[in-house]
Design a protein around this motif. Structure first.
Motif, PDB file in Angstrom:
ATOM      1  N   ASP A  69      -7.247  34.631  15.020  1.00  0.00           N
ATOM      2  CA  ASP A  69      -6.501  33.542  14.376  1.00  0.00           C
ATOM      3  C   ASP A  69      -5.202  34.020  13.731  1.00  0.00           C
ATOM      4  O   ASP A  69      -4.493  33.225  13.115  1.00  0.00           O
ATOM      5  CB  ASP A  69      -7.362  32.799  13.331  1.00  0.00           C
ATOM      6  N   HIS A  70      -4.905  35.291  13.848  1.00  0.00           N
ATOM      7  CA  HIS A  70      -3.617  35.825  13.411  1.00  0.00           C
ATOM      8  C   HIS A  70      -2.800  36.241  14.635  1.00  0.00           C
ATOM      9  O   HIS A  70      -1.703  35.741  14.860  1.00  0.00           O
ATOM     10  CB  HIS A  70      -3.804  37.015  12.475  1.00  0.00           C
ATOM     11  N   PHE A  73      -6.254  34.666  19.717  1.00  0.00           N
ATOM     12  CA  PHE A  73      -6.733  33.287  19.620  1.00  0.00           C
ATOM     13  C   PHE A  73      -7.629  32.967  20.807  1.00  0.00           C
ATOM     14  O   PHE A  73      -7.194  33.064  21.955  1.00  0.00           O
ATOM     15  CB  PHE A  73      -5.551  32.313  19.595  1.00  0.00           C
ATOM     16  N   ASN A 221       0.619  35.162  13.629  1.00  0.00           N
ATOM     17  CA  ASN A 221       0.713  33.767  13.198  1.00  0.00           C
ATOM     18  C   ASN A 221       1.825  32.978  13.892  1.00  0.00           C
ATOM     19  O   ASN A 221       2.148  31.869  13.477  1.00  0.00           O
ATOM     20  CB  ASN A 221       0.908  33.666  11.670  1.00  0.00           C
ATOM     21  N   SER A 237      -4.423  26.006  19.123  1.00  0.00           N
ATOM     22  CA  SER A 237      -5.332  26.466  18.077  1.00  0.00           C
ATOM     23  C   SER A 237      -4.571  26.678  16.781  1.00  0.00           C
ATOM     24  O   SER A 237      -3.413  27.121  16.789  1.00  0.00           O
ATOM     25  CB  SER A 237      -6.009  27.780  18.504  1.00  0.00           C
ATOM     26  N   THR A 239      -3.396  28.513  13.505  1.00  0.00           N
ATOM     27  CA  THR A 239      -3.298  29.886  13.034  1.00  0.00           C
ATOM     28  C   THR A 239      -3.901  29.974  11.634  1.00  0.00           C
ATOM     29  O   THR A 239      -4.074  28.962  10.944  1.00  0.00           O
ATOM     30  CB  THR A 239      -1.847  30.360  12.983  1.00  0.00           C
ATOM     31  N   ALA A 240      -4.197  31.200  11.212  1.00  0.00           N
ATOM     32  CA  ALA A 240      -4.726  31.388   9.866  1.00  0.00           C
ATOM     33  C   ALA A 240      -3.726  30.913   8.824  1.00  0.00           C
ATOM     34  O   ALA A 240      -4.102  30.323   7.800  1.00  0.00           O
ATOM     35  CB  ALA A 240      -5.072  32.863   9.652  1.00  0.00           C
ATOM     36  N   GLU A 243      -3.903  27.137   8.599  1.00  0.00           N
ATOM     37  CA  GLU A 243      -5.116  26.684   7.914  1.00  0.00           C
ATOM     38  C   GLU A 243      -5.028  26.949   6.413  1.00  0.00           C
ATOM     39  O   GLU A 243      -5.513  26.155   5.610  1.00  0.00           O
ATOM     40  CB  GLU A 243      -6.347  27.379   8.495  1.00  0.00           C
ATOM     41  N   LYS A 325     -11.785  27.524   8.596  1.00  0.00           N
ATOM     42  CA  LYS A 325     -12.388  28.847   8.628  1.00  0.00           C
ATOM     43  C   LYS A 325     -12.179  29.512   7.277  1.00  0.00           C
ATOM     44  O   LYS A 325     -11.052  29.645   6.798  1.00  0.00           O
ATOM     45  CB  LYS A 325     -11.771  29.691   9.733  1.00  0.00           C
ATOM     46  N   SER A 328      -9.684  32.271   6.944  1.00  0.00           N
ATOM     47  CA  SER A 328      -8.276  31.926   7.133  1.00  0.00           C
ATOM     48  C   SER A 328      -7.616  31.394   5.870  1.00  0.00           C
ATOM     49  O   SER A 328      -6.404  31.504   5.714  1.00  0.00           O
ATOM     50  CB  SER A 328      -8.134  30.875   8.243  1.00  0.00           C
TER      51      SER A 328
END
Length: 389
Positions: A69-70, A73, A221, A237, A239-240, A243, A325, A328
């Protein structure tokens, strides 16, 4: 796909590893001026010089390095894509014909060039092969080793690397004993810093998942959304960083714009507790509106209700069932810090130490007060202690 599965795949990309078999490599050189394929070359990977193999291995390992997530993905494929990349990749994964695989990958390169203008000459590299995962844990007392029973995972990996011109240099010739001006016109392929790529198929519970792909970006990111949607035909999706922004907006909707440092520290501690209590689970923990309500209530935020938090989710993400998450929405206690931004300076501090930070009013001016147990040192000088009245 979790970080253990990613780590297992990443560590396979090393020389002389009998749990990895790379069959073919396809390199495609794209000229920036024409945005067309200038040259391509397919070879069995084993025919490359060892030095070239080592360079490619380092590139593949670098591509798969980063946090989920950084920089990494796991994406689902779109269900309604016109000429789905999923079909092309699955055919490439299944075929035993190197030429058919080559043709399929070149079709994928065409998709990459369709809506993209490369700023530099670019090399797109594909490899196909298998990595092997033991199906049982190693038993030191058993006669068979863990490698006697393994399961093969076929894969396709793609890496996109830009090039750069070599710098002009001055060399010394030992033989002629003279200084020489060195001019190299061949571009250098930046294998140490891949820009993006993917690994297919993804992995779920240690099994290949042909309905998902692992997308990799070189810039944390900042995934290439056009590449994800138009080339891979995958779903976008979060990204951290995105989020974390969503979580901040939800908290502001519920608690207002201002929170004291002790409350904020408690919020992070509660979320960190959620993460630590689910470390043994395969799936990363998530926070729905009920979890956020509990975190805020326990942390001392006043007047928190299920209705307010649910409405905040609806306002910010337009989905009351959205799940964040946990990893995140906050920095990790062990390796990251929170930034306190002011006009004068930016202060970095660990989340658990936020309780020692306060914003106070001193003689009509707002000040940041940090409680410390020892003398503060700046550039080797110990600050003198002043008593404020």
């Amino acid at each position: 796909m979790n970080k253990k599965e990613v780590a297992h795949i990443r560590k396979q990309f090393k020389m002389d590893n009998d749990l990895l078999n790379i069959e073919d490599i396809l390199n495609v050189y794209i000229m920036k001026e024409t945005n067309e394929i200038y040259h391509w070359e397919r070879l069995p990977f084993g025919l490359l010089d060892r030095e070239k193999q080592e360079l490619h291995m380092g590139n593949f390992k670098k591509l798969l390095t980063g946090e989920l997530d950084h920089k990494l993905f796991e994406l689902k494929f779109q269900e309604d894509a016109g000429e789905p990349t999923r079909v092309m990749l699955h055919q490439g994964l299944s075929t035993g014909d190197p030429e058919e695989w080559q043709d399929l990958m070149l079709m994928l390169v065409d998709k990459m060039m369709a809506d993209t203008k490369y700023e530099r000459d670019t090399v797109i590299t594909f490899v196909r092969g298998q990595y092997y995962r033991p199906t049982k844990a190693r038993n030191e007392e058993a006669e068979e080793s863990e490698k006697d029973e393994v399961f093969g995972h076929p894969f396709i990996l793609c890496s996109v690397n830009s090039t750069e011109k070599q710098r002009k240099t001055l060399l010394f010739d030992y033989v002629e004993k003279e200084f020489k001006y060195n001019v190299m016109v061949d571009p250098v392929i930046k294998l140490s810093s891949p820009e993006q790529g993917f690994f297919y198929p993804s992995v779920t519970d240690n099994y290949s998942d042909v309905n998902r792909v692992l997308y990799c970006t070189g810039k944390s990111n900042f995934p290439d959304q056009d590449f994800i949607e138009q080339v891979l035909n995958a779903e976008r999706s979060m990204t951290a960083m995105e989020e974390r922004g969503i979580f901040e907006e939800i908290v502001k909707e519920v608690a207002g714009e201002q929170l004291d440092s002790a409350t904020l520290a408690q919020v992070y501690e509660e979320i960190n507790h959620v993460i630590e209590s689910h470390q043994e689970e395969e799936e990363p923990p998530k926070l729905d509106y009920k979890d956020v309500e509990r975190v805020l209530t326990v942390s001392g935020v006043e007047n928190v209700t299920s209705e307010k938090v649910e409405q905040a989710f609806q306002t910010v993400v337009d989905d009351t069932n959205y799940e964040l998450k946990a990893s995140s929405v906050m920095p990790k206690f062990s390796s990251k810090s929170i930034k306190i931004d002011t006009k004068v300076a930016t202060i970095s501090i660990s989340p658990q130490d936020l309780r020692y930070v306060k914003q106070v009013n001193y003689q009509g001016r707002r000040c940041i007060l940090i409680e410390v147990d020892e003398d503060a040192v700046i550039e080797g000088f110990t600050l003198s202690t002043e008593t404020l009245l």
